[in-house]
Design an enzyme around this catalytic site. Structure first.
Site, PDB file in Angstrom:
ATOM      1  N   HIS A  20       0.728  -1.117   0.082  1.00 40.09           N
ATOM      2  CA  HIS A  20      -0.033  -0.021  -0.112  1.00 40.09           C
ATOM      3  C   HIS A  20       0.789   1.266   0.180  1.00 40.09           C
ATOM      4  O   HIS A  20       1.919   1.185   0.624  1.00 40.09           O
ATOM      5  CB  HIS A  20      -0.909  -0.173   1.221  1.00 40.09           C
ATOM      6  CG  HIS A  20      -1.858   1.021   1.437  1.00 40.09           C
ATOM      7  ND1 HIS A  20      -1.736   2.350   1.778  1.00 40.09           N
ATOM      8  CD2 HIS A  20      -3.242   0.810   1.181  1.00 40.09           C
ATOM      9  CE1 HIS A  20      -2.860   2.862   1.683  1.00 40.09           C
ATOM     10  NE2 HIS A  20      -3.749   1.990   1.368  1.00 40.09           N
ATOM     11  N   ASP A  24       2.397  -4.674   8.075  1.00 47.13           N
ATOM     12  CA  ASP A  24       1.316  -3.876   7.880  1.00 47.13           C
ATOM     13  C   ASP A  24       0.100  -4.724   8.108  1.00 47.13           C
ATOM     14  O   ASP A  24      -0.382  -5.266   7.019  1.00 47.13           O
ATOM     15  CB  ASP A  24       1.353  -3.288   6.572  1.00 47.13           C
ATOM     16  CG  ASP A  24       0.075  -2.606   6.199  1.00 47.13           C
ATOM     17  OD1 ASP A  24      -0.698  -2.288   7.070  1.00 47.13           O
ATOM     18  OD2 ASP A  24       0.294  -1.766   5.086  1.00 47.13           O
ATOM     19  N   CYS A  68      -4.796   2.386  -3.796  1.00 47.25           N
ATOM     20  CA  CYS A  68      -3.409   3.129  -3.152  1.00 47.25           C
ATOM     21  C   CYS A  68      -2.344   1.970  -3.346  1.00 47.25           C
ATOM     22  O   CYS A  68      -1.296   1.849  -2.479  1.00 47.25           O
ATOM     23  CB  CYS A  68      -3.625   3.488  -1.547  1.00 47.25           C
ATOM     24  SG  CYS A  68      -4.742   4.375  -1.312  1.00 47.25           S
ATOM     25  N   GLN A  72      -5.103  -5.005   6.815  1.00 48.24           N
ATOM     26  CA  GLN A  72      -6.112  -5.823   6.447  1.00 48.24           C
ATOM     27  C   GLN A  72      -6.277  -7.138   7.074  1.00 48.24           C
ATOM     28  O   GLN A  72      -7.557  -7.895   7.254  1.00 48.24           O
ATOM     29  CB  GLN A  72      -5.680  -6.288   4.908  1.00 48.24           C
ATOM     30  CG  GLN A  72      -5.988  -5.223   4.192  1.00 48.24           C
ATOM     31  CD  GLN A  72      -7.408  -4.223   4.268  1.00 48.24           C
ATOM     32  OE1 GLN A  72      -8.202  -4.723   4.805  1.00 48.24           O
ATOM     33  NE2 GLN A  72      -7.435  -2.894   3.701  1.00 48.24           N
ATOM     34  N   LYS A 101     -10.459   0.107  10.414  1.00 50.73           N
ATOM     35  CA  LYS A 101     -10.668  -1.130   9.738  1.00 50.73           C
ATOM     36  C   LYS A 101     -11.097  -2.485  10.733  1.00 50.73           C
ATOM     37  O   LYS A 101     -11.383  -3.572   9.941  1.00 50.73           O
ATOM     38  CB  LYS A 101      -9.479  -1.473   8.823  1.00 50.73           C
ATOM     39  CG  LYS A 101      -9.231  -0.465   7.876  1.00 50.73           C
ATOM     40  CD  LYS A 101      -8.198  -0.892   7.089  1.00 50.73           C
ATOM     41  CE  LYS A 101      -7.300   0.285   6.235  1.00 50.73           C
ATOM     42  NZ  LYS A 101      -8.048   0.765   5.001  1.00 50.73           N
TER      43      LYS A 101
HETATM   44  C1  LIG Z   1      -2.616  -2.828   3.582  1.00 49.00           C
HETATM   45  C2  LIG Z   1      -3.053  -1.462   3.875  1.00 49.00           C
HETATM   46  N1  LIG Z   1      -2.120  -0.870   4.622  1.00 49.00           N
HETATM   47  C3  LIG Z   1      -2.073   0.575   5.026  1.00 49.00           C
HETATM   48  C4  LIG Z   1      -3.398   1.196   4.723  1.00 49.00           C
HETATM   49  C5  LIG Z   1      -3.520   2.567   5.162  1.00 49.00           C
HETATM   50  O1  LIG Z   1      -4.532   2.856   6.499  1.00 49.00           O
HETATM   51  P1  LIG Z   1      -4.879   4.045   7.124  1.00 49.00           P
HETATM   52  O2  LIG Z   1      -5.309   4.705   5.801  1.00 49.00           O
HETATM   53  O3  LIG Z   1      -5.978   3.702   7.989  1.00 49.00           O
HETATM   54  O4  LIG Z   1      -3.568   4.667   7.909  1.00 49.00           O
HETATM   55  C6  LIG Z   1      -4.404   0.547   4.078  1.00 49.00           C
HETATM   56  C7  LIG Z   1      -5.845   1.162   3.996  1.00 49.00           C
HETATM   57  O5  LIG Z   1      -6.035   1.397   3.241  1.00 49.00           O
HETATM   58  C8  LIG Z   1      -4.239  -0.903   3.833  1.00 49.00           C
HETATM   59  O6  LIG Z   1      -5.297  -1.422   3.358  1.00 49.00           O
END
Ligand SMILES: Cc1ncc(COP(=O)(O)O)c(C=O)c1O
Lengths: 144, 410
Positions: B127, B203, B367, B206, B229
């Site tokens: 991401h 990370d 993203c 998910q 999430k």
């Molecule tokens: C795999 C992953 N990493 C990071 C993020 C970023 O999360 P946040 O925007 O809540 O910090 C997301 C969310 O879209 C994600 O799916």
């Protein structure tokens, strides 16, 4: 079928989305800009030739995108070809108003215009950026 | 629909937003939990109650409300510690999001342990949140970034990953569960890091609500996730880090709450976890996250996982049967996420079309632009499931997809 969807995807939009007109690069050209929608990754490149009377002699685009962004770019090039810059700028303003849902104070566009087909985008606020991507590129190219 | 083994959690009623009618008449089918999960009543009510009856700043005063707020904030930390099975509450840092957690690690870890020319290993499926904070290190300090390839299954190519290590590799940061493919990280990636004695950040955005997380068993050094999430509020995130590393790394931001003692000449820093929590934290949101964890525990994470696996498999098989659908990634086990395209129809069209049918899915690059480029698409449509979804919703979705394809190819 749902009215909103039918309004958004009028036949002319689907047609121009599938087969965009003026697709390619203008040669020669003296104006160009890239349009980009960072939210979804769609992008396009706009090129046009402005002559010494400030008339857009030719205008083309290439790019990848959804039906709305491609159709909007395609209809834009059709509309702007042969127009004087001052008129084109008026159309740009009208178009931005039209797709954000206000068609009351339009100066140059009217319901007969093919661009009017994009009015349905107003029902999908998240798609307004798709419809305006090419226009913002056009505006950018004028500034550069 | 094959009802024979449907594990119906029957929790839809717990989520008030799910009774909303889309365009005044369509039942909402929410297939966008990977972007953000909906909130159960308990989270909504308890955060309200916090503001109405207990609110003040935390760890600052001695009056009753300050005590009540601090208790709730710290109680949330305990819940998170148990949820992740961390060794100690000192290993749980509240952030505003997973994104902030990754930025924190990148900055502070660099400051303590890295210099120009040192290397970080990432992968192609990351991401942007797990790319850009590391790009900053590359741009500002000359850190070298290496990216593990992925296989057509959507999994990291372990051999390639293994080959990226050198004696300059200082940290690895990988997604635990891909937000595009729904594939889980191969455990081998973590054991390789262990073998080579290189810290690894997972990370867990998910995975946190869709896999059982045990940071000790996983053996990761850092783990981040976002409250929004996991059925909790937005504005709160969690960074888990081993006490060793968190103790050695310098603080990320300066401000109130993270100090030991301050004079005009300098300051000493607070102990963990306060050291990394400068300024007034999102205290109500932290409490909300604790309540969300209670909620998941009440239903049982095992039940949630089984339920989601069943829906995911069901949806995968349904989509796999349709010839105009292209599914991204392999047919290996996926958790709660499926990315696909309708041939010759842009994902935006799919998403707008489904929207008026009351079905919320995500369209775009998720993203993950480097991954999209690798897949040769500029966007995909994505289905993602949560505790409140059902097989019946998948059936309705499939019918709508056929209508969509017909509409755009007429
Ligand atoms: C795999 C992953 N990493 C990071 C993020 C970023 O999360 P946040 O925007 O809540 O910090 C997301 C969310 O879209 C994600 O799916």
């Amino acid at each position: 079928m749902n009215d909103l969807i039918n309004d958004l995807y009028q036949e002319i939009i689907l047609d121009h989305g599938r087969e965009p007109r003026n697709f390619g690069e203008c040669e020669p050209h003296n104006k160009s800009a890239d349009g980009h929608n960072p939210l979804c990754g769609d992008s396009l490149k706009l090129t046009f030739l402005l002559n010494d009377q400030n008339i857009i002699e030719d205008i083309k685009f290439t790019g990848e995108g959804c039906a709305i962004s491609l159709a909007s770019a395609s209809l834009m090039t059709e509309k702007l070809k042969g127009k004087k810059i001052e008129v084109a700028e008026e159309i740009f303003k009208d178009f931005t108003n039209l797709v954000s849902g206000s068609d009351e104070d339009l100066k140059v566009l009217n319901e007969e215009d093919s661009l009017y087909a994009l009015k349905g985008v107003g029902g999908f606020p998240m798609r307004v950026k798709c419809a305006t991507m090419a226009w913002h590129a056009f505006n950018q190219a004028l500034k550069d | 629909m094959d009802n024979s083994k449907t594990l119906n959690l029957n929790v839809r009623k717990d989520f008030p937003i799910l009774s909303k009618k889309i365009l005044e008449k369509k039942d909402l089918i929410y297939f966008d939990t990977a972007a953000s999960a909906q909130k159960p009543n308990t989270v909504i009510d308890e955060t309200n109650d916090f503001y109405k009856n207990h609110y003040s700043n935390v760890s600052r005063g001695v009056h009753t409300l300050s005590v009540e707020s601090t208790f709730r904030y710290e109680d949330a930390r305990k819940k998170v510690q148990k949820f992740l099975n961390a060794r100690s509450e000192n290993e749980i840092i509240f952030t505003k999001s997973a994104t902030e957690g990754i930025n924190l690690v990148a900055q502070s870890f660099y400051e303590k342990f890295m210099q120009k020319g040192d290397e970080v290993i990432l992968s192609l499926i990351e991401h942007h949140s797990n790319l850009i904070p590391w790009f900053f290190l590359r741009d500002k300090y000359g850190v070298v970034l290496k990216f593990a390839n992925i296989q057509s299954s959507g999994e990291i190519d372990i051999d390639h990953f293994n080959s990226l290590f050198t004696n300059k590799t200082k940290i690895v940061s990988l997604t635990h569960l891909s937000n595009v493919f729904g594939t889980e990280l191969n455990e081998k990636a973590i054991s390789i890091c262990k073998d080579k004695n290189v810290p690894i950040l997972l990370d867990g955005c998910q995975s946190a609500a869709h896999l059982k997380i045990d940071v000790q068993k996983l053996g990761c050094d850092f783990f981040v996730f976002s409250g929004h999430k996991t059925y909790g509020p937005a504005g709160i995130g969690v960074l888990y880090g081993t006490e060793n590393l968190l103790s050695e790394m310098p603080p990320y931001q300066g401000g109130g709450g993270m100090i030991g003692d301050v004079s005009l000449e300098g300051a000493s820093y607070a102990e963990l976890p306060a050291k990394y929590e400068a300024g007034t934290p999102p205290l109500v949101e932290a409490h909300g996250l604790g309540i969300a964890i209670d909620y998941m525990n009440k239903i049982g994470l095992d039940n949630i996982i089984e339920h989601e696996n069943e829906i995911t498999k069901y949806a995968f098989n349904k989509l796999d049967e349709i010839d105009f659908i292209e599914i991204h990634g392999g047919d290996n086990k996926r958790n709660s996420i499926i990315s696909f395209n309708i041939k010759n129809v842009h994902s935006h069209e799919v998403s707008s079309f489904l929207d008026v049918e009351g079905i919320a899915i995500r369209a775009g690059h998720h993203c993950c632009q480097p991954l999209m480029k690798h897949l040769g698409v500029n966007s995909t449509a994505r289905l993602s499931f949560g505790v409140y979804n059902s097989l019946e919703e998948v059936d309705k979705f499939v019918i709508a997809l056929h209508k969509c394809k017909e509409f755009f190819n007429k």
